[in-house]
Write a protein that holds these residues in place. Structure first.
Motif, PDB file in Angstrom:
ATOM      1  N   SER A   1       0.842  -1.198   0.000  1.00  0.00           N
ATOM      2  CA  SER A   1       0.000   0.000   0.000  1.00  0.00           C
ATOM      3  C   SER A   1       0.878   1.249   0.000  1.00  0.00           C
ATOM      4  O   SER A   1       2.087   1.171   0.262  1.00  0.00           O
ATOM      5  N   ALA A   2       0.253   2.396  -0.281  1.00  0.00           N
ATOM      6  CA  ALA A   2       1.021   3.647  -0.260  1.00  0.00           C
ATOM      7  C   ALA A   2       1.568   3.894   1.144  1.00  0.00           C
ATOM      8  O   ALA A   2       2.743   4.204   1.321  1.00  0.00           O
ATOM      9  N   PHE A   3       0.688   3.770   2.144  1.00  0.00           N
ATOM     10  CA  PHE A   3       1.098   3.871   3.552  1.00  0.00           C
ATOM     11  C   PHE A   3      -0.091   3.462   4.405  1.00  0.00           C
ATOM     12  O   PHE A   3      -1.206   3.296   3.902  1.00  0.00           O
ATOM     13  N   ALA A   4       0.164   3.294   5.683  1.00  0.00           N
ATOM     14  CA  ALA A   4      -0.920   3.054   6.633  1.00  0.00           C
ATOM     15  C   ALA A   4      -0.661   3.875   7.871  1.00  0.00           C
ATOM     16  O   ALA A   4       0.491   4.134   8.228  1.00  0.00           O
ATOM     17  N   VAL A   5      -1.723   4.303   8.521  1.00  0.00           N
ATOM     18  CA  VAL A   5      -1.600   4.944   9.829  1.00  0.00           C
ATOM     19  C   VAL A   5      -2.006   3.909  10.874  1.00  0.00           C
ATOM     20  O   VAL A   5      -3.057   3.274  10.745  1.00  0.00           O
ATOM     21  N   LEU A   6      -1.137   3.726  11.865  1.00  0.00           N
ATOM     22  CA  LEU A   6      -1.390   2.733  12.914  1.00  0.00           C
ATOM     23  C   LEU A   6      -1.497   3.444  14.250  1.00  0.00           C
ATOM     24  O   LEU A   6      -0.745   4.381  14.525  1.00  0.00           O
ATOM     25  N   ALA A   7      -2.442   2.983  15.081  1.00  0.00           N
ATOM     26  CA  ALA A   7      -2.583   3.512  16.441  1.00  0.00           C
ATOM     27  C   ALA A   7      -2.090   2.455  17.417  1.00  0.00           C
ATOM     28  O   ALA A   7      -2.404   1.272  17.274  1.00  0.00           O
ATOM     29  N   TRP A   8      -1.302   2.903  18.391  1.00  0.00           N
ATOM     30  CA  TRP A   8      -0.690   1.983  19.354  1.00  0.00           C
ATOM     31  C   TRP A   8      -1.062   2.352  20.774  1.00  0.00           C
ATOM     32  O   TRP A   8      -0.979   3.515  21.161  1.00  0.00           O
ATOM     33  N   ASP A   9      -1.448   1.327  21.544  1.00  0.00           N
ATOM     34  CA  ASP A   9      -1.632   1.465  22.987  1.00  0.00           C
ATOM     35  C   ASP A   9      -0.520   0.618  23.597  1.00  0.00           C
ATOM     36  O   ASP A   9      -0.621  -0.611  23.632  1.00  0.00           O
ATOM     37  N   GLY A  10       0.557   1.248  24.005  1.00  0.00           N
ATOM     38  CA  GLY A  10       1.740   0.484  24.412  1.00  0.00           C
ATOM     39  C   GLY A  10       2.280  -0.256  23.211  1.00  0.00           C
ATOM     40  O   GLY A  10       2.486   0.339  22.152  1.00  0.00           O
ATOM     41  N   ASP A  11       2.477  -1.569  23.335  1.00  0.00           N
ATOM     42  CA  ASP A  11       2.979  -2.324  22.177  1.00  0.00           C
ATOM     43  C   ASP A  11       1.865  -3.072  21.463  1.00  0.00           C
ATOM     44  O   ASP A  11       2.113  -3.974  20.663  1.00  0.00           O
ATOM     45  N   ALA A  12       0.621  -2.683  21.732  1.00  0.00           N
ATOM     46  CA  ALA A  12      -0.517  -3.304  21.048  1.00  0.00           C
ATOM     47  C   ALA A  12      -1.055  -2.378  19.965  1.00  0.00           C
ATOM     48  O   ALA A  12      -1.326  -1.193  20.226  1.00  0.00           O
ATOM     49  N   CYS A  13      -1.180  -2.917  18.742  1.00  0.00           N
ATOM     50  CA  CYS A  13      -1.791  -2.145  17.668  1.00  0.00           C
ATOM     51  C   CYS A  13      -3.298  -2.148  17.892  1.00  0.00           C
ATOM     52  O   CYS A  13      -3.926  -3.206  17.942  1.00  0.00           O
ATOM     53  N   VAL A  14      -3.886  -0.954  18.047  1.00  0.00           N
ATOM     54  CA  VAL A  14      -5.309  -0.839  18.386  1.00  0.00           C
ATOM     55  C   VAL A  14      -6.106  -0.098  17.317  1.00  0.00           C
ATOM     56  O   VAL A  14      -7.295   0.179  17.518  1.00  0.00           O
ATOM     57  N   GLY A  15      -5.448   0.217  16.191  1.00  0.00           N
ATOM     58  CA  GLY A  15      -6.182   0.889  15.129  1.00  0.00           C
ATOM     59  C   GLY A  15      -5.394   0.909  13.842  1.00  0.00           C
ATOM     60  O   GLY A  15      -4.157   0.929  13.871  1.00  0.00           O
ATOM     61  N   THR A  16      -6.110   0.859  12.729  1.00  0.00           N
ATOM     62  CA  THR A  16      -5.457   0.926  11.418  1.00  0.00           C
ATOM     63  C   THR A  16      -6.287   1.769  10.437  1.00  0.00           C
ATOM     64  O   THR A  16      -7.518   1.797  10.507  1.00  0.00           O
ATOM     65  N   VAL A  17      -5.583   2.443   9.547  1.00  0.00           N
ATOM     66  CA  VAL A  17      -6.168   3.035   8.340  1.00  0.00           C
ATOM     67  C   VAL A  17      -5.147   2.775   7.240  1.00  0.00           C
ATOM     68  O   VAL A  17      -3.983   3.159   7.365  1.00  0.00           O
ATOM     69  N   ARG A  18      -5.563   2.075   6.200  1.00  0.00           N
ATOM     70  CA  ARG A  18      -4.619   1.706   5.131  1.00  0.00           C
ATOM     71  C   ARG A  18      -5.005   2.451   3.859  1.00  0.00           C
ATOM     72  O   ARG A  18      -6.174   2.503   3.493  1.00  0.00           O
ATOM     73  N   VAL A  19      -3.976   3.018   3.181  1.00  0.00           N
ATOM     74  CA  VAL A  19      -4.218   3.897   2.039  1.00  0.00           C
ATOM     75  C   VAL A  19      -3.568   3.364   0.765  1.00  0.00           C
ATOM     76  O   VAL A  19      -2.352   3.141   0.719  1.00  0.00           O
ATOM     77  N   LEU A  20      -4.394   3.176  -0.255  1.00  0.00           N
ATOM     78  CA  LEU A  20      -3.905   2.895  -1.604  1.00  0.00           C
ATOM     79  C   LEU A  20      -3.904   4.239  -2.322  1.00  0.00           C
ATOM     80  O   LEU A  20      -4.889   4.969  -2.266  1.00  0.00           O
ATOM     81  N   SER A  21      -2.800   4.588  -2.973  1.00  0.00           N
ATOM     82  CA  SER A  21      -2.742   5.899  -3.628  1.00  0.00           C
ATOM     83  C   SER A  21      -1.743   5.885  -4.765  1.00  0.00           C
ATOM     84  O   SER A  21      -0.718   5.197  -4.685  1.00  0.00           O
ATOM     85  N   ASP A  22      -2.040   6.691  -5.805  1.00  0.00           N
ATOM     86  CA  ASP A  22      -1.071   6.854  -6.892  1.00  0.00           C
ATOM     87  C   ASP A  22      -0.140   8.029  -6.619  1.00  0.00           C
ATOM     88  O   ASP A  22       0.735   8.332  -7.419  1.00  0.00           O
TER      89      ASP A  22
END
Ligand SMILES: CC(C)(COP(=O)(O)OP(=O)(O)OC[C@H]1O[C@@H](n2cnc3c(N)ncnc32)[C@H](O)[C@@H]1OP(=O)(O)O)[C@@H](O)C(=O)NCCC(=O)NCCS
Length: 152
Positions: free
Chosen positions: A48-69
């Motif tokens: 993917s172009a990039f993703a935004v990840l949310a972290w609570d300590g070392d646990a991933c608690v959220g994602t937004v993944r972006v496909l982009s040209d």
């Protein structure tokens, strides 16, 4: 307590931190798993172009993944906040951070349940989406790499 919890959420776009087995397990437990193996999960994010990840300590608690040209068109998928942390602004923050990296682009996405979340971010219903799954969902080979045709 709630404010403290929210304050400690960290946002990054660095995929190197992600434990893909752990993320798939979390998504299964949170009832938001769509069938990807940890390897397919990793590959879909890395391609993917990039993703935004949310972290609570070392646990991933959220994602937004972006496909982009990188020029004019982007498509957003895998929008998810851990159930126990919803309605605290994490989803909004991830989307804002993603949109901030997409100036000048038409950003599109599909939802059948979360219209209010997206309209609260400024998205508007645009036309009717058309979709097709080519062949069998997730049939791609484990080591399939990307979808580029052979060159030369
Ligand atoms: C959609 C999702 C990512 C939102 O994440 P979140 O962290 O709870 O979102 P936020 O707290 O930032 O919400 C921002 C605003 O969106 C709107 N919103 C969020 N969830 C909503 C809901 N369930 N119903 C109505 N409005 C909602 C509200 O306006 C909210 O602001 P408010 O809490 O001040 O009222 C989360 O509900 C989720 O993971 N759902 C399951 C997966 C999913 O459906 N993903 C989308 C697939 S297209």
């Amino acid at each position: 307590v709630e404010e403290n919890r929210r304050a400690q959420i960290r946002y990054t776009t660095d995929l190197a931190e992600v434990d893909w087995d752990a993320l798939v397990r979390t998504l299964e437990q949170d009832d938001f798993h769509n069938g990807r193996t940890p390897e397919q999960m990793a590959r879909s994010f890395h391609n993917s172009a990039f993703a935004v990840l949310a972290w609570d300590g070392d646990a991933c608690v959220g994602t937004v993944r972006v496909l982009s040209d990188g020029v004019c068109n982007a498509y957003i998928v895998d929008v998810w906040t851990l159930s126990s942390l919803r309605r605290r602004g994490i989803g909004r923050r991830m989307m804002e951070l993603a949109l901030a990296r997409l100036p000048g682009q038409h950003v599109y996405l599909f939802t059948d349940t979360m219209a209010e979340f997206y309209t609260s971010l400024g998205f508007r219903l645009q036309g009717d989406g058309y979709g097709i799954v080519v062949g069998e969902w997730l049939q791609n080979a484990p080591d399939g790499g990307d979808a580029r045709p052979e060159s030369g």
